[in-house]
Design a protein around this motif. Structure first.
Motif, mmCIF file in Angstrom:
data_model
loop_
_atom_site.group_PDB
_atom_site.id
_atom_site.type_symbol
_atom_site.label_atom_id
_atom_site.label_comp_id
_atom_site.label_asym_id
_atom_site.label_seq_id
_atom_site.Cartn_x
_atom_site.Cartn_y
_atom_site.Cartn_z
ATOM 1 N N LEU A 123 45.518 42.915 43.985
ATOM 2 C CA LEU A 123 45.530 42.349 43.441
ATOM 3 C C LEU A 123 46.514 42.168 41.872
ATOM 4 O O LEU A 123 46.773 42.094 41.238
ATOM 5 C CB LEU A 123 43.526 41.932 43.134
ATOM 6 C CG LEU A 123 43.217 41.204 44.239
ATOM 7 C CD1 LEU A 123 41.590 40.846 43.913
ATOM 8 C CD2 LEU A 123 44.297 39.503 44.507
ATOM 9 N N PHE A 124 45.460 43.618 41.437
ATOM 10 C CA PHE A 124 46.739 44.161 39.941
ATOM 11 C C PHE A 124 47.694 44.252 40.229
ATOM 12 O O PHE A 124 49.056 44.385 39.274
ATOM 13 C CB PHE A 124 46.609 46.147 39.857
ATOM 14 C CG PHE A 124 46.855 46.611 38.856
ATOM 15 C CD1 PHE A 124 46.380 46.683 37.766
ATOM 16 C CD2 PHE A 124 47.872 47.710 38.809
ATOM 17 C CE1 PHE A 124 47.064 46.590 36.427
ATOM 18 C CE2 PHE A 124 48.314 47.346 37.992
ATOM 19 C CZ PHE A 124 47.942 47.674 36.516
ATOM 20 N N ILE A 125 48.787 44.864 41.860
ATOM 21 C CA ILE A 125 50.311 44.245 41.990
ATOM 22 C C ILE A 125 50.596 43.112 41.557
ATOM 23 O O ILE A 125 51.612 42.631 41.234
ATOM 24 C CB ILE A 125 50.559 45.029 43.237
ATOM 25 C CG1 ILE A 125 50.407 46.783 42.945
ATOM 26 C CG2 ILE A 125 52.376 44.609 43.507
ATOM 27 C CD1 ILE A 125 50.380 47.154 44.770
ATOM 28 N N LEU A 126 49.455 42.281 42.059
ATOM 29 C CA LEU A 126 50.134 40.360 42.778
ATOM 30 C C LEU A 126 49.800 39.772 40.473
ATOM 31 O O LEU A 126 50.441 39.465 40.124
ATOM 32 C CB LEU A 126 48.819 39.555 42.883
ATOM 33 C CG LEU A 126 49.341 38.538 43.199
ATOM 34 C CD1 LEU A 126 50.395 37.994 43.676
ATOM 35 C CD2 LEU A 126 48.063 37.985 43.466
ATOM 36 N N ILE A 164 49.016 42.449 27.857
ATOM 37 C CA ILE A 164 47.283 41.187 28.029
ATOM 38 C C ILE A 164 47.652 39.950 28.945
ATOM 39 O O ILE A 164 46.587 40.239 30.057
ATOM 40 C CB ILE A 164 47.620 40.567 26.246
ATOM 41 C CG1 ILE A 164 47.754 41.727 25.531
ATOM 42 C CG2 ILE A 164 46.476 39.381 26.953
ATOM 43 C CD1 ILE A 164 46.275 42.457 25.498
ATOM 44 N N ILE A 165 49.033 39.700 29.203
ATOM 45 C CA ILE A 165 48.483 38.946 30.687
ATOM 46 C C ILE A 165 47.774 39.159 31.668
ATOM 47 O O ILE A 165 47.859 38.852 32.970
ATOM 48 C CB ILE A 165 50.474 37.633 30.239
ATOM 49 C CG1 ILE A 165 50.095 37.003 29.276
ATOM 50 C CG2 ILE A 165 50.165 36.782 32.053
ATOM 51 C CD1 ILE A 165 51.542 36.438 29.316
ATOM 52 N N THR A 166 48.526 40.822 32.305
ATOM 53 C CA THR A 166 48.704 41.056 32.715
ATOM 54 C C THR A 166 47.360 41.874 33.942
ATOM 55 O O THR A 166 46.120 41.543 34.485
ATOM 56 C CB THR A 166 49.472 41.863 33.303
ATOM 57 O OG1 THR A 166 50.785 42.095 32.695
ATOM 58 C CG2 THR A 166 49.388 43.110 34.644
ATOM 59 N N LEU A 167 46.567 42.121 32.090
ATOM 60 C CA LEU A 167 45.587 42.799 32.478
ATOM 61 C C LEU A 167 44.394 41.333 32.623
ATOM 62 O O LEU A 167 43.164 41.166 33.992
ATOM 63 C CB LEU A 167 44.793 42.994 31.463
ATOM 64 C CG LEU A 167 45.396 44.182 31.029
ATOM 65 C CD1 LEU A 167 44.938 44.483 29.557
ATOM 66 C CD2 LEU A 167 44.974 45.592 32.352
ATOM 67 N N ILE A 168 44.431 40.023 31.767
ATOM 68 C CA ILE A 168 43.959 38.646 31.908
ATOM 69 C C ILE A 168 44.065 38.086 33.444
ATOM 70 O O ILE A 168 42.463 38.004 34.488
ATOM 71 C CB ILE A 168 44.407 37.730 31.465
ATOM 72 C CG1 ILE A 168 44.023 38.265 29.745
ATOM 73 C CG2 ILE A 168 43.374 36.509 31.491
ATOM 74 C CD1 ILE A 168 44.835 37.150 28.856
ATOM 75 N N LEU A 169 44.481 38.564 34.054
ATOM 76 C CA LEU A 169 45.022 37.998 35.368
ATOM 77 C C LEU A 169 44.238 38.568 36.114
ATOM 78 O O LEU A 169 43.603 38.758 37.445
ATOM 79 C CB LEU A 169 46.910 37.619 36.080
ATOM 80 C CG LEU A 169 47.896 36.735 35.268
ATOM 81 C CD1 LEU A 169 48.979 36.535 35.378
ATOM 82 C CD2 LEU A 169 46.618 35.159 35.534
#
Length: 314
Positions: A136-139, A8-13
């Motif tokens: 950005l996804f990797i970040l 969830i945190i990954t998707l929000i970021l």
């Protein structure tokens, strides 16, 4: 942090970073397109006198092929394909229906307005933009893992602190009797001081000392107070005289025994109001009922060995 929370945190970021990136790219594209349209309009304004446009007022149909050839030639020299010229027509020449991706503008000429229709191609989905979104996804994944690691370390530190934290144990309950001030209190509430008169104070101190040594002797109110108990009470009364609390003669501790015990119980009721479980240790038992059972009642402190008493000024 659980795997679900980490996702969830990954998707929000990622959504946050992507939104900022999209707005930045979109704003930049609008600026570039606007500047490109201004450049094209400047060129058309210079070439406008040479264009053979139709003129309804002069009944001149114009040369549509020449105008189309000019538009194609102008578009061919445009480096940026995000903007292209579609039509150049007099303002009163015809009604133009715009497509969703088209933009209309106009120039002022000697014989009125000239409408310019542009095709706008602002495409966000490009190879470079997609590559940047992947970064950005990797970040986002990296930041989520970093946050997970920090939280895990913090939890370890908190557990280590809790394990190393010394266990604080409450001190055993203690009844404090101060001969200097003739007060009763406890070590749990030092500020709660209950005063007690000379006779009940001396008798209670003697009762405590006597019952510690003779916890198997029944003390009945219908019988005289044991001589040993009276001697102990006189000893404490003599100490009060030494401390300057009284100059009266020694009281008769056999007289008004019920009143003396009542005053002791009243003082202990106040001192032990927050600690009723301690009464069975420090409280002289009351007589319940009438007749033979009451006459057999003992006011002795049978559990006094389980308690702690600090006598100050003894």
């Amino acid at each position: 942090m659980s795997k679900f929370n980490s996702t969830i945190i990954t998707l929000i970021l990622f959504l946050l970073f992507s939104s900022v990136f999209y707005l930045s790219v979109n704003q930049k594209q609008h600026y570039v397109i606007k500047q490109k349209i201004i450049q094209i309009e400047k060129q058309i304004a210079l070439d406008l006198p040479l264009l053979d446009l139709s003129n309804e007022l002069l009944k001149h149909s114009g040369n549509k092929d020449a105008v189309r050839s000019y538009i194609n030639k102008l578009n061919s020299v445009l480096i940026d394909e995000s903007v292209s010229l579609e039509h150049i027509v007099p303002g009163n020449g015809l009604s133009i229906k715009l497509e969703p991706n088209q933009h209309i503008d106009y120039l002022r000429a000697n014989n009125g307005r000239v409408l310019l229709v542009f095709n706008i191609n602002s495409n966000f989905i490009t190879l470079s933009n997609m590559a940047f979104c992947l970064m950005l996804f990797i970040l986002s994944i990296s930041l989520s893992m970093w946050l997970k690691l920090i939280l895990a370390n913090n939890n370890k530190d908190l557990k280590a602190i809790e394990l190393n934290k010394p266990i604080v144990e409450l001190a055993p309950f203690m009844l404090i009797i101060d001969l200097n001030h003739k007060t009763l209190s406890t070590n749990y509430a030092h500020e709660q001081l209950i005063s007690l008169a000379n006779k009940p104070l001396c008798f209670y101190l003697a009762l405590v000392e006597f019952c510690k040594e003779n916890n198997d002797i029944a003390l009945n109110q219908n019988k005289n107070v044991p001589e040993e108990l009276v001697e102990l009470a006189n000893k404490y009364f003599h100490r009060l005289v030494e401390l300057g609390h009284t100059v009266r003669k020694r009281p008769n501790f056999n007289n008004s025994l019920e009143k003396t015990l009542s005053e002791i119980r009243a003082a202990l009721d106040e001192v032990l109001s927050e600690y009723p479980e301690q009464k069975e240790i420090y409280y002289p038992p009351k007589a319940f009922g009438e007749g033979s059972r009451s006459r057999l009642h003992s006011y002795g402190l049978v559990n006094i060995d389980k308690g702690n008493i600090d006598i100050k000024g003894k």
